[in-house]
Design a protein around this motif. Sequence first.
Motif, PDB file in Angstrom:
ATOM      1  N   ASP A   1      16.304  -9.169  35.138  1.00  0.00           N
ATOM      2  CA  ASP A   1      16.154  -7.701  35.351  1.00  0.00           C
ATOM      3  C   ASP A   1      16.952  -6.874  34.195  1.00  0.00           C
ATOM      4  OD1 ASP A   1      14.769  -8.476  37.735  1.00  0.00           O
ATOM      5  OD2 ASP A   1      16.613  -8.160  39.006  1.00  0.00           O
ATOM      6  N   LYS A   2      16.118  -6.749  33.282  1.00  0.00           N
ATOM      7  CA  LYS A   2      16.461  -5.762  32.290  1.00  0.00           C
ATOM      8  C   LYS A   2      15.257  -5.131  31.353  1.00  0.00           C
ATOM      9  CE  LYS A   2      17.526  -9.956  29.445  1.00  0.00           C
ATOM     10  NZ  LYS A   2      18.546 -10.813  29.125  1.00  0.00           N
ATOM     11  N   PHE A   3      15.373  -3.814  31.081  1.00  0.00           N
ATOM     12  CA  PHE A   3      14.412  -3.475  30.250  1.00  0.00           C
ATOM     13  C   PHE A   3      14.931  -2.287  29.237  1.00  0.00           C
ATOM     14  CE2 PHE A   3      10.664  -0.662  29.804  1.00  0.00           C
ATOM     15  CZ  PHE A   3       9.434  -1.727  29.551  1.00  0.00           C
ATOM     16  N   THR A   4      14.382  -2.424  28.025  1.00  0.00           N
ATOM     17  CA  THR A   4      14.411  -1.364  26.992  1.00  0.00           C
ATOM     18  C   THR A   4      13.301  -0.472  27.013  1.00  0.00           C
ATOM     19  OG1 THR A   4      16.052  -2.596  25.872  1.00  0.00           O
ATOM     20  CG2 THR A   4      15.039  -0.725  24.820  1.00  0.00           C
ATOM     21  N   TYR A   5      13.496   0.679  27.211  1.00  0.00           N
ATOM     22  CA  TYR A   5      12.288   2.036  27.150  1.00  0.00           C
ATOM     23  C   TYR A   5      11.936   2.288  25.484  1.00  0.00           C
ATOM     24  CZ  TYR A   5      12.932   1.996  32.122  1.00  0.00           C
ATOM     25  OH  TYR A   5      13.219   1.670  33.361  1.00  0.00           O
TER      26      TYR A   5
ATOM     27  N   THR B   1       7.008  12.634  31.039  1.00  0.00           N
ATOM     28  CA  THR B   1       7.562  11.289  31.428  1.00  0.00           C
ATOM     29  C   THR B   1       6.574  10.420  30.469  1.00  0.00           C
ATOM     30  OG1 THR B   1       7.757  11.966  33.643  1.00  0.00           O
ATOM     31  CG2 THR B   1       7.211   9.857  33.322  1.00  0.00           C
ATOM     32  N   TYR B   2       7.060   9.258  30.335  1.00  0.00           N
ATOM     33  CA  TYR B   2       6.353   8.451  29.162  1.00  0.00           C
ATOM     34  C   TYR B   2       6.425   6.970  29.929  1.00  0.00           C
ATOM     35  CZ  TYR B   2       6.961  11.798  25.763  1.00  0.00           C
ATOM     36  OH  TYR B   2       7.103  13.162  25.409  1.00  0.00           O
ATOM     37  N   CYS B   3       5.223   6.241  30.224  1.00  0.00           N
ATOM     38  CA  CYS B   3       5.422   4.868  30.624  1.00  0.00           C
ATOM     39  C   CYS B   3       5.005   3.878  29.742  1.00  0.00           C
ATOM     40  CB  CYS B   3       4.319   4.778  32.021  1.00  0.00           C
ATOM     41  SG  CYS B   3       4.686   6.104  33.515  1.00  0.00           S
ATOM     42  N   GLN B   4       5.879   2.828  29.904  1.00  0.00           N
ATOM     43  CA  GLN B   4       5.615   1.681  28.723  1.00  0.00           C
ATOM     44  C   GLN B   4       4.865   0.527  29.605  1.00  0.00           C
ATOM     45  OE1 GLN B   4       9.264   0.750  26.912  1.00  0.00           O
ATOM     46  NE2 GLN B   4       8.356  -1.077  26.045  1.00  0.00           N
ATOM     47  N   GLN B   5       5.122   0.413  30.911  1.00  0.00           N
ATOM     48  CA  GLN B   5       4.443  -0.226  32.011  1.00  0.00           C
ATOM     49  C   GLN B   5       4.080   0.336  33.287  1.00  0.00           C
ATOM     50  OE1 GLN B   5       6.181  -4.221  32.101  1.00  0.00           O
ATOM     51  NE2 GLN B   5       6.373  -4.447  29.893  1.00  0.00           N
ATOM     52  N   PRO B   6       3.415   0.116  33.984  1.00  0.00           N
ATOM     53  CA  PRO B   6       3.249   0.567  35.189  1.00  0.00           C
ATOM     54  C   PRO B   6       4.370   1.021  35.983  1.00  0.00           C
ATOM     55  CG  PRO B   6       1.465  -0.651  35.067  1.00  0.00           C
ATOM     56  CD  PRO B   6       2.380  -1.345  33.916  1.00  0.00           C
ATOM     57  N   ASP B   7       5.320   0.153  36.017  1.00  0.00           N
ATOM     58  CA  ASP B   7       6.378   0.298  36.837  1.00  0.00           C
ATOM     59  C   ASP B   7       7.552   0.915  36.069  1.00  0.00           C
ATOM     60  OD1 ASP B   7       5.202  -0.450  39.162  1.00  0.00           O
ATOM     61  OD2 ASP B   7       5.588  -2.537  38.948  1.00  0.00           O
ATOM     62  N   TYR B   8       7.703   1.022  34.513  1.00  0.00           N
ATOM     63  CA  TYR B   8       8.577   1.300  33.660  1.00  0.00           C
ATOM     64  C   TYR B   8       8.320   2.528  32.939  1.00  0.00           C
ATOM     65  CZ  TYR B   8      10.320  -3.409  34.480  1.00  0.00           C
ATOM     66  OH  TYR B   8      10.829  -4.480  35.150  1.00  0.00           O
ATOM     67  N   CYS B   9       8.696   3.623  33.707  1.00  0.00           N
ATOM     68  CA  CYS B   9       8.871   5.142  33.131  1.00  0.00           C
ATOM     69  C   CYS B   9       9.945   5.565  32.769  1.00  0.00           C
ATOM     70  CB  CYS B   9       7.674   5.660  33.954  1.00  0.00           C
ATOM     71  SG  CYS B   9       6.244   5.129  34.140  1.00  0.00           S
ATOM     72  N   VAL B  10       9.940   6.605  31.776  1.00  0.00           N
ATOM     73  CA  VAL B  10      11.121   7.303  31.610  1.00  0.00           C
ATOM     74  C   VAL B  10      10.821   8.723  31.266  1.00  0.00           C
ATOM     75  CG1 VAL B  10      10.957   6.921  29.120  1.00  0.00           C
ATOM     76  CG2 VAL B  10      13.176   7.468  29.982  1.00  0.00           C
ATOM     77  N   THR B  11      11.592   9.832  31.812  1.00  0.00           N
ATOM     78  CA  THR B  11      11.301  11.084  31.480  1.00  0.00           C
ATOM     79  C   THR B  11      12.461  11.582  30.729  1.00  0.00           C
ATOM     80  OG1 THR B  11      10.337  11.233  33.697  1.00  0.00           O
ATOM     81  CG2 THR B  11      11.091  13.403  32.647  1.00  0.00           C
ATOM     82  N   LEU B  12      12.239  12.222  29.332  1.00  0.00           N
ATOM     83  CA  LEU B  12      12.994  12.680  28.304  1.00  0.00           C
ATOM     84  C   LEU B  12      12.644  13.825  27.806  1.00  0.00           C
ATOM     85  CD1 LEU B  12      13.719   9.258  26.086  1.00  0.00           C
ATOM     86  CD2 LEU B  12      15.215  10.492  28.100  1.00  0.00           C
TER      87      LEU B  12
END
Length: 709
Positions: free
Chosen positions: A131-135, A22-33
């Motif tokens: 409401d849009k976000f690029t990880y 899991t990688y978090c760009q901001q506290p509420d924006y995380c992605v698991t790859l």
Amino acid sequence: MFVFIWLIVSLSTNKGALGGKTYCQQPDYCVTLTNNAAEAGLCAVIPCSFTSPFKPKHIIWYKCDGIKCSDSDLVFHSDKNNENVQVGFKGRVSLLEPDVTQKNCSIMINDLKESDFGSYQLRVEGYELKDKFTYTVKKTTLSLSDLNQKPKVMIPPLTEGQQNTLTCTAPGLCSGLPPKITWMWGGKEEIESNLPGNITVSLETETLTNFTQRHRSILTFNPSAKYHNRKITCKVSFTGDKITEETGTLNVNYSRKPQIYGKTTVMEGDDLNLTCSVDSIPASVIKWTKSGMESINILRKADNSTVMYLQENSGNVSFSIINVTAKEAGRYICTATYQNVNMTEEIHVKVTYTRLPKIIGNPNIKEGEVLNLTCIVDSFPPSLIIWTTHSANINPNNRTSFLNSTGSATLVVLNMTVEDSAEYVCTATHMNNTMTEYIDIKVTRFPKVLNGSGCLLRSDVLTCVCISEGFPLPTIKWPMLNNHSHYSVINMVSNHTVNSTVTITIKTHGNIRVDCFSSNENGEAKEKLRVQQEWPKNEVKEHTANLRKSFTLEIVIAFSTGLLLSAIICCLFMKVYRKKEKKSGNLDQSLEMVSPLMSNGQAVQGGRLHRGVEKGPLAAAPEATSGSKELVYTSIDFSLLSRIPRKSVKSSESTNTKYAEIKTNMEKGGDPGELMIEEDSKMKNCVEEVKDEAEEPVYSNAEDLINES
């Protein structure tokens, strides 16, 4: 099926996708790859989950190598109406979980291509514009390799006469385009479906989940003996020309003809090992025999070694012959008895061997004859025979031809020359082994005296050259040397030619005969050489110099003769003149004649007398001013002359006049010798007259008078 269910459950719980990080760009924006590897032609699943503070509406995937991808890099959009997806990815990418609110962003890519290799980036959009976000914190990488997975071929036990099925299952569990499955015999000949007989092929697709399918092909047929141990291949072709295949062997329970295994061709001295195999249930009874013999067991060898005969229960019977010879070659028969039915199989055993080459032919050839050589090689299989010479192949031409037959090669060369003399090599190549035999061919040539031979005579030196060719190299003899003890001979050899040069001094030049004898073991050649005479340049020069010296001597003699003639003429003139004066009795005239000669010591010049101032008792008469310039002398007193001492006559005449006359006569073609004889006669007459008048002194010029006074 359970794997995919477990995958979906794990992604939906946000606990990581198949061990992803899991990688978090901001506290509420995380992605698991996680990075993924797949094979071209199959499909790939990219596990993914994310967190966001807003409710997701669309999931978007990009493929690019930069930090942030653009709309041109779009490969998937959950909104099916989106037209910005790259054409190459349309219809090949799908979400494993269609409900995006589950925040499961895993996708499956079907029909993988090499161009699918690269990095993929996730973007999530909500219902609000904000409401849009690029990880961008992390991208997942998809790596591709060649298709290595093989289909699974199921071949059950087959019994002849009973229908059976073969199954081929394609690798991969993708929901993309169904692959093409093909059956082939041995991997080459395609097996068509619905063949006349008993072969049918059908294709089945089994759906496992909404995203996975299993594809298989079923081949139905009635096995027979012709399919026993036959190779059958299942080939699976995916999109993009990706092919994988698997080969199996058919085993049918039946009794078939015996099969013989082993090397049917062995080298002499090696071991012969043969096995007869009969696939049958129950096992067949096998027996080996050799053509013309009741049993293989009776074979014996000269060294008393026996043939090993082995019986095996597996349906294979083998026998071996140790140190096999050419005599063991022949037809061997395997007989299999199955349920009182005999089946036979035979094989022809070949024993390879070779013997040393032998050359037949006459090595001694005369020039112009035909060379006929035959090289014989006893071997099996027949050897490749090549004729060479000087490490070069002998190619056929208008003189050379080859006659090849089994085990022999004949070389025929017409009109042999000395240049064809060489070591001829017969090279036999047998089973990658090379053997050679040599024969030394000598072509003999009769001796011959060549053009360019001859003799040259210079003064007393005779030089002769004799050039002769022949083979063997001829010997040159000079018969004329038998009569001479001093001479020199130089011999030079070049190839098949001898150049002999002899130098000898001779005294007589007439009727010179020079013979050259050239001989070798074949015969003798005789040639009479032409003698050519030549004056050396130095002798020509010497002869010319002698002519010049002789001519110069003649000129000197003529010049001296001229001087003497001048003196004689002067004496004659003085004598005549004195006689004339005596008759007149005028002494004054005599004195008048002497006076001018002594006046001031003047000499006669240019044929005239010059007067000077009179200082003595003698006085000259006045010079005439016109008319003839001859002097007139008067009142000569001869008594005065008695005082003058007598002296020999000296010539005061210039020699130029007489020399000029002689030269002129010569230029006019006169003979100087005749002139000299004529002048000598006059000189003798003058001398006799002078003796008669010896009592009277004669003076030639004034200088003589002055010297005496």
